[in-house]
Design an enzyme around this catalytic site. Sequence first.
Site, short mmCIF file in Angstrom:
data_model
loop_
_atom_site.label_atom_id
_atom_site.label_comp_id
_atom_site.label_asym_id
_atom_site.label_seq_id
_atom_site.Cartn_x
_atom_site.Cartn_y
_atom_site.Cartn_z
CE LYS A 49 26.85 36.76 54.79
NZ LYS A 49 26.51 37.95 55.58
CB VAL A 50 30.57 30.98 55.21
CG1 VAL A 50 30.42 29.81 56.17
CG2 VAL A 50 29.23 31.36 54.58
#
Length: 343
Positions: free
Chosen positions: A338-339
């Site tokens: 996600k990040v």
Amino acid sequence: MSEAPSLMRQEIEEIPEAVERLLRDGGDDLRAAAEALRKADPAYVCTVARGSSDHACTYLKYGYEILLGLPVASLGPSVASVYRAPLRLGGSACLSVSQSGRSPDITAMTKAARDGGALTVAITNDAASPLADTADLTVPIHAGPELSVAATKTFVTSAVAGLAILAEVKGDAALLAALRELPSALSAAVEIDWPEIREALSGQDSLYTLGRGPGFAMSGEAALKFKETCRIHAESYSSAEVLHGPVSIVEAGFPVLCFAAGDAAEEAVSGIADEIAAKGGRVFVTSDQAKAAQRVAHVRTGHWLMDPLALIVSFYAFVERVAAERGIDPDVPRHLRKVTETV
């Protein structure tokens, strides 16, 4: 028993509500950023972003250039984070867009822009992030938690945040009114998922996406999502560029998806779609002006600059279905998380 919808699908369906929440709860921050931009009266605007956030910046580039007459340039984050080179940005404004606000290179470039004299504005989903701490002003996008790796509602709310700032700076009553109606248009757009294009992609692993102006930003975002969620190789081109070489790849049945908004470029995009269809490509276009290319369902928002946002929401609904039909979980793309924190 039917399977539960993917997180990506759930978050796509949350987009209209997230946009409404941003416009309702984020009004003070949006107006504060707009007032700061008016006072600064910048000669030009810089943007700092990567991935989907960079496509949001491309969308905003066209809006700011067309409606405000301000040149907009994308800054390379590595100029600050890797090469550590100072930039002279006095008299400019800098928009940094990051859903997490946690990538070191985006934060480093924002600090360099601020040190170089730019008014810096962070557009992010985390008002407590390092990016937010670095910028002069922060505009939270109020998207709520986004758990699927593929950014959807944070892409749209980031774009809407930048657009709302633009509308306030210009004092554009028509655009401000259309923004208030945007959530209902996006609710309609969520219901479109282009089954005819899904059928055309059966057995295909490569395609082109095309657009022009603000629609070109959506073409880039679509190409990324094809790769990210479906493992389909997609290349994005401006419809003005595709005939300058890339069209030579097109053969019978080669898929092409054209993002045409109801703006001054619609006729040109539709015309290119027809030209490529005449060369044998299987071309789909979000316009009723096409003759040889296949016209597909689309939502018009009441303002040409917001039409691309409705198109990308329909695309998200479509691409999530493509991934599912290929047996791929769109929530956990291979090799991704996600990040992404790049230096």
